[in-house]
Write a protein that holds these residues in place. Structure first.
Motif, short mmCIF file in Angstrom:
data_model
loop_
_atom_site.label_atom_id
_atom_site.label_comp_id
_atom_site.label_asym_id
_atom_site.label_seq_id
_atom_site.Cartn_x
_atom_site.Cartn_y
_atom_site.Cartn_z
N UNK A 221 0.83 -1.21 0.00
CA UNK A 221 0.00 0.00 0.00
C UNK A 221 0.87 1.26 0.00
N UNK A 222 1.90 1.26 0.85
CA UNK A 222 2.79 2.42 0.91
C UNK A 222 3.43 2.69 -0.44
N UNK A 223 3.91 1.63 -1.09
CA UNK A 223 4.56 1.79 -2.39
C UNK A 223 3.60 2.36 -3.43
N UNK A 224 2.37 1.86 -3.46
CA UNK A 224 1.39 2.34 -4.43
C UNK A 224 0.97 3.78 -4.14
N UNK A 225 0.78 4.09 -2.86
CA UNK A 225 0.34 5.43 -2.49
C UNK A 225 1.43 6.46 -2.79
N UNK A 226 2.69 6.08 -2.53
CA UNK A 226 3.78 7.01 -2.81
C UNK A 226 3.95 7.22 -4.32
N UNK A 227 3.64 6.21 -5.11
CA UNK A 227 3.64 6.36 -6.57
C UNK A 227 2.56 7.37 -6.97
N UNK A 228 1.40 7.24 -6.33
CA UNK A 228 0.30 8.17 -6.58
C UNK A 228 0.69 9.60 -6.23
N UNK A 229 1.36 9.76 -5.09
CA UNK A 229 1.82 11.10 -4.68
C UNK A 229 2.79 11.68 -5.69
N UNK A 230 3.71 10.84 -6.18
CA UNK A 230 4.70 11.30 -7.16
C UNK A 230 4.03 11.75 -8.45
N UNK A 231 3.07 10.97 -8.91
CA UNK A 231 2.36 11.31 -10.14
C UNK A 231 1.56 12.60 -9.98
N UNK A 232 0.98 12.81 -8.82
CA UNK A 232 0.23 14.04 -8.57
C UNK A 232 1.15 15.25 -8.64
N UNK A 233 2.35 15.11 -8.09
CA UNK A 233 3.33 16.20 -8.15
C UNK A 233 3.76 16.48 -9.59
N UNK A 234 3.92 15.40 -10.38
CA UNK A 234 4.37 15.55 -11.77
C UNK A 234 3.38 16.34 -12.61
N UNK A 235 2.08 16.18 -12.31
CA UNK A 235 1.07 16.90 -13.10
C UNK A 235 0.64 18.20 -12.40
N UNK A 236 1.37 18.54 -11.33
CA UNK A 236 1.13 19.81 -10.66
C UNK A 236 -0.18 19.88 -9.90
N UNK A 237 -0.61 18.76 -9.35
CA UNK A 237 -1.87 18.76 -8.61
C UNK A 237 -1.65 18.40 -7.14
N UNK A 238 -2.52 18.96 -6.31
CA UNK A 238 -2.57 18.57 -4.90
C UNK A 238 -3.57 17.43 -4.78
N UNK A 239 -3.21 16.39 -4.04
CA UNK A 239 -4.07 15.20 -3.99
C UNK A 239 -5.47 15.52 -3.51
N UNK A 240 -5.59 16.49 -2.60
CA UNK A 240 -6.92 16.85 -2.10
C UNK A 240 -7.84 17.38 -3.21
#
Length: 258
Positions: A221-240
């Motif tokens: 779960x940690x690995x997948x969620x951190x991937x999600x966080x990285x992708x959000x940063x790459x597209x310039x979005x805040x996860x919220x």
């Protein structure tokens, strides 16, 4: 691999270093069993992480840390004339000989289950009033439940087939749902505990260590969620600000990369 002579020399070297540190190092000199306790627990968890990661070099290093703690406790014990490392080693040697009569005596066993049953019976003969006395009070609840079930199984208190345990799991889930509908928080917690306990028991029948299984899922779960966080940063979005649908795209993408 090292010869027996080299192994003994390495242990002797560690004993010498422990003596020197206890005499000369300000930090080592002031340590007590109480001050070391939480550090020992931490080192044990680090060893557990290395084993789960199957990082054998790290396992070697973490075993060294745990061995150091054993030496440290024995050194402190020797300073008060209570015990030393020889007493520690002889105590476990005596216990192993006594609890393996199929090796050091004339008892016959068929398989590992026979050995486990004999082990629990021998402990009772040694003066223990309950097979559950050997379960540490401070164990995490999940690990403790697994040990409790394993120990009572050793004296015959157990289900016969995995399907029986699975039926118990379903029964406990139904009881939990009944209490959820009733809305009684205290009973919901009690039934939730029963569900977890029955699931841990089912894991034992499936040959699965529930602690390892859950920790693997945690890591996944940690690995997948951190991937999600990285992708959000790459597209310039805040996860919220991302929708669940957007998050799900990257979550599924992370799964394909495992």
């Amino acid at each position: 691999m090292n010869s027996r002579k080299e192994q003994l020399e390495a242990i002797d070297r560690l004993l010498t270093i422990m003596d020197e540190l206890r005499e000369q190092c300000p930090w080592d000199k002031k340590q007590t069993m109480q001050s070391l306790r939480h550090l020992t627990i931490e080192e044990t968890y680090e060893l557990g992480d290395a084993i789960l990661d199957n990082d054998l070099n790290e396992v070697k290093l973490e075993l060294g840390d745990v061995l150091l703690h054993i030496m440290f406790y024995a050194k402190i014990g020797s300073e008060t004339n209570d015990f030393d490392i020889a007493d520690v080693a002889n105590a476990i040697c005596d216990k192993l000989v006594n609890r393996h009569p199929h090796i050091y005596g004339d008892v016959k066993v068929i398989d590992a289950e026979d050995v486990k049953r004999n082990w629990e019976q021998i402990k009772l003969k040694e003066g223990k009033k309950s097979v559950l006395e050997g379960v540490p009070r401070s164990l995490p609840a999940l690990v403790k439940a697994n040990r409790i079930q394993d120990k009572v199984s050793g004296v015959g208190f157990d289900w016969e087939e995995p399907q029986q345990v699975f039926e118990k799991v379903k029964e406990e889930l139904e009881e939990l749902q009944d209490e959820v509908k009733a809305g009684n928080k205290e009973k919901i917690e009690a039934e939730f505990g029963d569900v977890l306990f029955s699931m841990i028991n089912y894991a034992r029948f499936l040959g699965v260590n529930p602690e390892n299984a859950l920790e693997r899922t945690n890591k996944k779960f940690i690995k997948r969620f951190q991937y999600l966080e990285t992708k959000a940063q790459e597209i310039g979005k805040v996860m919220n600000d991302m929708s669940l649908e957007e998050m799900d795209v990257y979550w599924n993408e992370a799964k394909t990369k495992e």
